[in-house]
Design an enzyme around this catalytic site. Structure first.
Site, PDB file in Angstrom:
ATOM      1  N   TYR A  69       0.823  -1.215   0.000  1.00 26.69           N
ATOM      2  CA  TYR A  69       0.000   0.000   0.000  1.00 26.69           C
ATOM      3  C   TYR A  69       0.861   1.271   0.000  1.00 26.69           C
ATOM      4  O   TYR A  69       0.510   2.262  -0.644  1.00 26.69           O
ATOM      5  CB  TYR A  69      -1.019  -0.014   1.164  1.00 26.69           C
ATOM      6  CG  TYR A  69      -2.241  -0.834   0.790  1.00 26.69           C
ATOM      7  CD1 TYR A  69      -3.267  -0.275   0.036  1.00 26.69           C
ATOM      8  CD2 TYR A  69      -2.315  -2.180   1.108  1.00 26.69           C
ATOM      9  CE1 TYR A  69      -4.364  -1.037  -0.363  1.00 26.69           C
ATOM     10  CE2 TYR A  69      -3.409  -2.948   0.724  1.00 26.69           C
ATOM     11  CZ  TYR A  69      -4.425  -2.370  -0.016  1.00 26.69           C
ATOM     12  OH  TYR A  69      -5.499  -3.121  -0.432  1.00 26.69           O
ATOM     13  N   VAL A 105      -9.735   3.226  -5.541  1.00 24.89           N
ATOM     14  CA  VAL A 105      -9.313   3.787  -4.260  1.00 24.89           C
ATOM     15  C   VAL A 105      -8.328   4.938  -4.479  1.00 24.89           C
ATOM     16  O   VAL A 105      -7.928   5.590  -3.523  1.00 24.89           O
ATOM     17  CB  VAL A 105      -8.693   2.705  -3.341  1.00 24.89           C
ATOM     18  CG1 VAL A 105      -9.707   1.611  -3.028  1.00 24.89           C
ATOM     19  CG2 VAL A 105      -7.428   2.100  -3.947  1.00 24.89           C
ATOM     20  N   HIS A 132     -15.140   1.209  -2.743  1.00 22.63           N
ATOM     21  CA  HIS A 132     -14.095   0.359  -2.149  1.00 22.63           C
ATOM     22  C   HIS A 132     -13.127   1.142  -1.264  1.00 22.63           C
ATOM     23  O   HIS A 132     -12.016   0.675  -1.011  1.00 22.63           O
ATOM     24  CB  HIS A 132     -13.348  -0.396  -3.257  1.00 22.63           C
ATOM     25  CG  HIS A 132     -14.194  -1.444  -3.931  1.00 22.63           C
ATOM     26  ND1 HIS A 132     -13.899  -1.992  -5.162  1.00 22.63           N
ATOM     27  CD2 HIS A 132     -15.355  -2.042  -3.519  1.00 22.63           C
ATOM     28  CE1 HIS A 132     -14.827  -2.886  -5.488  1.00 22.63           C
ATOM     29  NE2 HIS A 132     -15.730  -2.931  -4.517  1.00 22.63           N
ATOM     30  N   CYS A 166      -6.115   3.883  20.637  1.00 27.00           N
ATOM     31  CA  CYS A 166      -6.084   2.635  21.420  1.00 27.00           C
ATOM     32  C   CYS A 166      -4.797   1.843  21.244  1.00 27.00           C
ATOM     33  O   CYS A 166      -4.630   0.791  21.856  1.00 27.00           O
ATOM     34  CB  CYS A 166      -7.294   1.765  21.045  1.00 27.00           C
ATOM     35  SG  CYS A 166      -7.098   0.919  19.474  1.00 27.00           S
TER      36      CYS A 166
HETATM   37  C1  BJW Z   1      -8.882  -0.074 -19.524  1.00 28.72           C
HETATM   38  C2  BJW Z   1      -7.694   0.532 -19.900  1.00 28.72           C
HETATM   39  C3  BJW Z   1      -7.786   1.826 -20.452  1.00 28.72           C
HETATM   40  C4  BJW Z   1      -7.237  -1.414 -19.106  1.00 28.72           C
HETATM   41  N1  BJW Z   1      -8.982   2.420 -20.587  1.00 28.72           N
HETATM   42  N2  BJW Z   1     -10.054   0.519 -19.657  1.00 28.72           N
HETATM   43  C5  BJW Z   1     -21.424 -12.502  -6.102  1.00 28.72           C
HETATM   44  C6  BJW Z   1     -20.911 -13.407  -7.007  1.00 28.72           C
HETATM   45  C7  BJW Z   1     -19.594 -13.861  -6.884  1.00 28.72           C
HETATM   46  C8  BJW Z   1     -18.772 -13.427  -5.851  1.00 28.72           C
HETATM   47  C9  BJW Z   1     -19.287 -12.518  -4.952  1.00 28.72           C
HETATM   48  C10 BJW Z   1     -20.594 -12.088  -5.072  1.00 28.72           C
HETATM   49  N3  BJW Z   1     -20.814 -11.197  -4.074  1.00 28.72           N
HETATM   50  C11 BJW Z   1     -19.684 -11.068  -3.344  1.00 28.72           C
HETATM   51  C12 BJW Z   1     -18.750 -11.886  -3.838  1.00 28.72           C
HETATM   52  C13 BJW Z   1     -17.367 -12.047  -3.296  1.00 28.72           C
HETATM   53  C14 BJW Z   1     -16.403 -10.975  -3.721  1.00 28.72           C
HETATM   54  C15 BJW Z   1     -16.309 -10.975  -5.230  1.00 28.72           C
HETATM   55  O1  BJW Z   1     -16.842 -10.156  -5.921  1.00 28.72           O
HETATM   56  N4  BJW Z   1     -15.579 -11.938  -5.763  1.00 28.72           N
HETATM   57  C16 BJW Z   1     -15.434 -12.096  -7.216  1.00 28.72           C
HETATM   58  C17 BJW Z   1     -14.068 -11.531  -7.664  1.00 28.72           C
HETATM   59  C18 BJW Z   1     -15.579 -13.539  -7.564  1.00 28.72           C
HETATM   60  N5  BJW Z   1     -16.803  -9.667  -3.193  1.00 28.72           N
HETATM   61  C19 BJW Z   1     -16.460  -9.270  -1.974  1.00 28.72           C
HETATM   62  O2  BJW Z   1     -15.807  -9.982  -1.225  1.00 28.72           O
HETATM   63  C20 BJW Z   1     -16.930  -7.894  -1.540  1.00 28.72           C
HETATM   64  N6  BJW Z   1     -17.519  -7.958  -0.261  1.00 28.72           N
HETATM   65  C21 BJW Z   1     -18.655  -8.603  -0.039  1.00 28.72           C
HETATM   66  O3  BJW Z   1     -19.265  -9.176  -0.903  1.00 28.72           O
HETATM   67  O4  BJW Z   1     -19.067  -8.536   1.260  1.00 28.72           O
HETATM   68  C22 BJW Z   1     -20.305  -9.168   1.591  1.00 28.72           C
HETATM   69  C23 BJW Z   1     -20.139  -9.979   2.810  1.00 28.72           C
HETATM   70  C24 BJW Z   1     -19.207  -9.637   3.750  1.00 28.72           C
HETATM   71  C25 BJW Z   1     -19.085 -10.393   4.883  1.00 28.72           C
HETATM   72  C26 BJW Z   1     -19.874 -11.515   5.037  1.00 28.72           C
HETATM   73  C27 BJW Z   1     -20.804 -11.859   4.079  1.00 28.72           C
HETATM   74  C28 BJW Z   1     -20.930 -11.081   2.958  1.00 28.72           C
HETATM   75  C29 BJW Z   1     -15.764  -6.935  -1.388  1.00 28.72           C
HETATM   76  C30 BJW Z   1     -15.055  -6.687  -2.676  1.00 28.72           C
HETATM   77  C31 BJW Z   1     -13.865  -5.752  -2.421  1.00 28.72           C
HETATM   78  C32 BJW Z   1     -13.001  -5.563  -3.655  1.00 28.72           C
HETATM   79  N7  BJW Z   1     -11.808  -4.919  -3.282  1.00 28.72           N
HETATM   80  C33 BJW Z   1     -10.819  -4.580  -4.280  1.00 28.72           C
HETATM   81  C34 BJW Z   1      -9.552  -4.054  -3.561  1.00 28.72           C
HETATM   82  C35 BJW Z   1      -9.793  -2.643  -3.010  1.00 28.72           C
HETATM   83  C36 BJW Z   1      -8.657  -2.159  -2.201  1.00 28.72           C
HETATM   84  C37 BJW Z   1      -7.433  -1.850  -3.017  1.00 28.72           C
HETATM   85  O5  BJW Z   1      -7.492  -1.235  -4.082  1.00 28.72           O
HETATM   86  O6  BJW Z   1      -6.374  -2.254  -2.576  1.00 28.72           O
HETATM   87  O7  BJW Z   1     -11.315  -3.603  -5.193  1.00 28.72           O
HETATM   88  S1  BJW Z   1     -10.392  -5.955  -5.370  1.00 28.72           S
HETATM   89  C38 BJW Z   1     -10.194  -4.986  -6.811  1.00 28.72           C
HETATM   90  O8  BJW Z   1     -11.193  -5.322  -7.786  1.00 28.72           O
HETATM   91  C39 BJW Z   1     -10.478  -3.524  -6.372  1.00 28.72           C
HETATM   92  C40 BJW Z   1     -11.222  -3.015  -7.566  1.00 28.72           C
HETATM   93  O9  BJW Z   1     -11.968  -1.866  -7.214  1.00 28.72           O
HETATM   94  C41 BJW Z   1     -12.055  -4.194  -7.988  1.00 28.72           C
HETATM   95  C42 BJW Z   1     -12.523  -4.152  -9.407  1.00 28.72           C
HETATM   96  O10 BJW Z   1     -11.432  -4.158 -10.278  1.00 28.72           O
HETATM   97  P1  BJW Z   1     -11.568  -3.445 -11.689  1.00 28.72           P
HETATM   98  O11 BJW Z   1     -11.775  -2.023 -11.543  1.00 28.72           O
HETATM   99  O12 BJW Z   1     -12.546  -4.187 -12.516  1.00 28.72           O
HETATM  100  O13 BJW Z   1     -10.070  -3.609 -12.233  1.00 28.72           O
HETATM  101  P2  BJW Z   1      -9.416  -4.773 -13.133  1.00 28.72           P
HETATM  102  O14 BJW Z   1      -7.957  -4.656 -13.015  1.00 28.72           O
HETATM  103  O15 BJW Z   1     -10.018  -6.084 -12.832  1.00 28.72           O
HETATM  104  O16 BJW Z   1      -9.868  -4.422 -14.623  1.00 28.72           O
HETATM  105  C43 BJW Z   1      -9.359  -3.312 -15.323  1.00 28.72           C
HETATM  106  C44 BJW Z   1     -10.207  -3.102 -16.561  1.00 28.72           C
HETATM  107  O17 BJW Z   1      -9.718  -1.929 -17.200  1.00 28.72           O
HETATM  108  C45 BJW Z   1     -10.119  -4.247 -17.592  1.00 28.72           C
HETATM  109  O18 BJW Z   1     -11.416  -4.498 -18.109  1.00 28.72           O
HETATM  110  C46 BJW Z   1      -9.211  -3.657 -18.672  1.00 28.72           C
HETATM  111  O19 BJW Z   1      -9.498  -4.159 -19.976  1.00 28.72           O
HETATM  112  C47 BJW Z   1      -9.544  -2.185 -18.569  1.00 28.72           C
HETATM  113  N8  BJW Z   1      -8.524  -1.238 -19.078  1.00 28.72           N
HETATM  114  N9  BJW Z   1      -6.636  -0.249 -19.686  1.00 28.72           N
HETATM  115  C48 BJW Z   1     -10.070   1.804 -20.228  1.00 28.72           C
HETATM  116  N10 BJW Z   1      -6.641   2.556 -20.907  1.00 28.72           N
HETATM  117 ZN    ZN Z   2      -7.905   2.213  17.709  1.00 29.60          ZN
END
Ligand code: BJW
Ligand code: ZN
Length: 256
Positions: A69, A105, A132, A166
């Site tokens: 980070y 983020v 997020h 804390c």
């Molecule tokens: C371009 C480009 C250019 C390249 N121009 N484009 C339902 C179904 C299945 C699973 C789940 C579900 N519900 C929940 C889940 C579980 C899980 C999940 O989704 N898993 C799947 C991956 C399978 N979700 C969770 O765990 C979430 N929490 C939750 O559900 O809690 C409920 C619960 C809690 C407790 C008990 C019971 C229930 C939380 C999800 C948190 C995601 N966190 C992250 C990290 C954030 C912190 C950090 O940044 O460090 O968020 S993971 C990561 O993925 C980050 C992003 O915001 C997120 C999405 O990524 P994104 O933006 O799509 O990026 P990439 O890299 O994947 O894609 C880039 C894109 O850009 C590509 O398409 C390229 O082609 C394109 N690109 N150049 C335009 N120039």
């Molecule tokens: Zn604290």
């Protein structure tokens, strides 16, 4: 739809809509130099970004996760909003009815909003609902304390940020897999999606839930969905229009 008709169809969908929800992901920041999560750009040292963004990874090795980070803060700190962030911010400030929702983020939408608003403008109107969390805030692992980030010394667990209230270990104020998303932005995002006549999706795989549900909600509520991405995404089947290419080229033309 053939690819030459797509830009006009996308412009028309956005022009006709009174309410628009814009949903962004890591791809919108790629041309600023911010690494994406998945694909070739998603590696740091030998680690996959997806594997470090988890409570399990933090529990196992908080020093390693903090080091990642700290590196990301430094990387984003050295990046600037690109043409897509800026065009989007200007467009939002120039019309009513747009809700910007971001999974990112980084703070590039916020910086673009300030740049577009200039002196005295209301930049907040072009700031995103952040699903997020924020790279530039920390929260305590033991108590509710939250604070703006300060420089991190990741030499050892003892030198990592600790809570002034804390003494507990602080962690980045972001949402990891298995964690709940912040309630207020989530509710606002889904409410906007349910009312939108158009949904503009930029630079996300659409693989992560519940965030991706914003686009599905908009579609189910009758919104026309425009996807801007150079690659394939989980939204391609539901998209009314696909604009295939980098956001920095496509978004400024689309929103001109
Ligand atoms: C371009 C480009 C250019 C390249 N121009 N484009 C339902 C179904 C299945 C699973 C789940 C579900 N519900 C929940 C889940 C579980 C899980 C999940 O989704 N898993 C799947 C991956 C399978 N979700 C969770 O765990 C979430 N929490 C939750 O559900 O809690 C409920 C619960 C809690 C407790 C008990 C019971 C229930 C939380 C999800 C948190 C995601 N966190 C992250 C990290 C954030 C912190 C950090 O940044 O460090 O968020 S993971 C990561 O993925 C980050 C992003 O915001 C997120 C999405 O990524 P994104 O933006 O799509 O990026 P990439 O890299 O994947 O894609 C880039 C894109 O850009 C590509 O398409 C390229 O082609 C394109 N690109 N150049 C335009 N120039
Ligand atoms: Zn604290």
């Amino acid at each position: 739809m053939n690819s030459s008709a797509a830009p006009a169809a996308a412009r028309e969908a956005l022009r006709r809509a009174v309410r628009v929800v814009v949903f962004t992901g890591a791809g919108i920041s790629a041309e600023s130099g911010v690494p994406t999560f998945r694909g070739a750009g998603g590696l740091w040292k030998t680690f996959k970004a997806e594997d470090l963004a988890s409570p399990t990874a933090f529990g196992r090795d908080p020093r390693l996760v903090w080091e990642w980070y700290a590196w990301r803060r430094e990387t984003v700190g050295g990046c600037r909003p690109n043409a897509a962030h800026l065009a989007l911010a200007r467009w939002i400030l120039g019309r009513a009815g747009v809700t910007l929702v971001s999974q990112n983020v980084d703070d590039l939408h916020e910086r673009a909003a300030r740049e577009a608003a200039g002196e005295g403008g209301d930049a907040r109107r072009a700031e995103p609902l952040k699903l997020h969390g924020s790279l530039f805030h920390d929260h305590c692992t033991r108590c509710p304390h939250r604070q703006a980030s300060s420089p991190v010394d990741a030499a050892s667990v003892a030198t990592l940020p600790h809570c002034p209230e804390c003494g507990g270990l602080m962690r980045p104020d972001v949402v990891w897999f298995g964690e709940m998303l912040p309630a207020r932005p989530v509710e606002a995002a889904f409410a906007a999606a349910a009312e939108a006549e158009a949904c503009l999706v930029i630079g996300t795989t659409g693989a992560v839930y519940p965030a991706a549900g914003v686009v599905h909600t908009a579609k189910a509520s009758g919104a026309r969905v425009v996807v801007v991405d150079p690659g394939e995404t989980e939204f391609d089947a539901l998209a009314d229009v696909r604009l295939v290419g980098p956001a920095g080229e496509i978004v400024p033309t689309l929103l001109k």
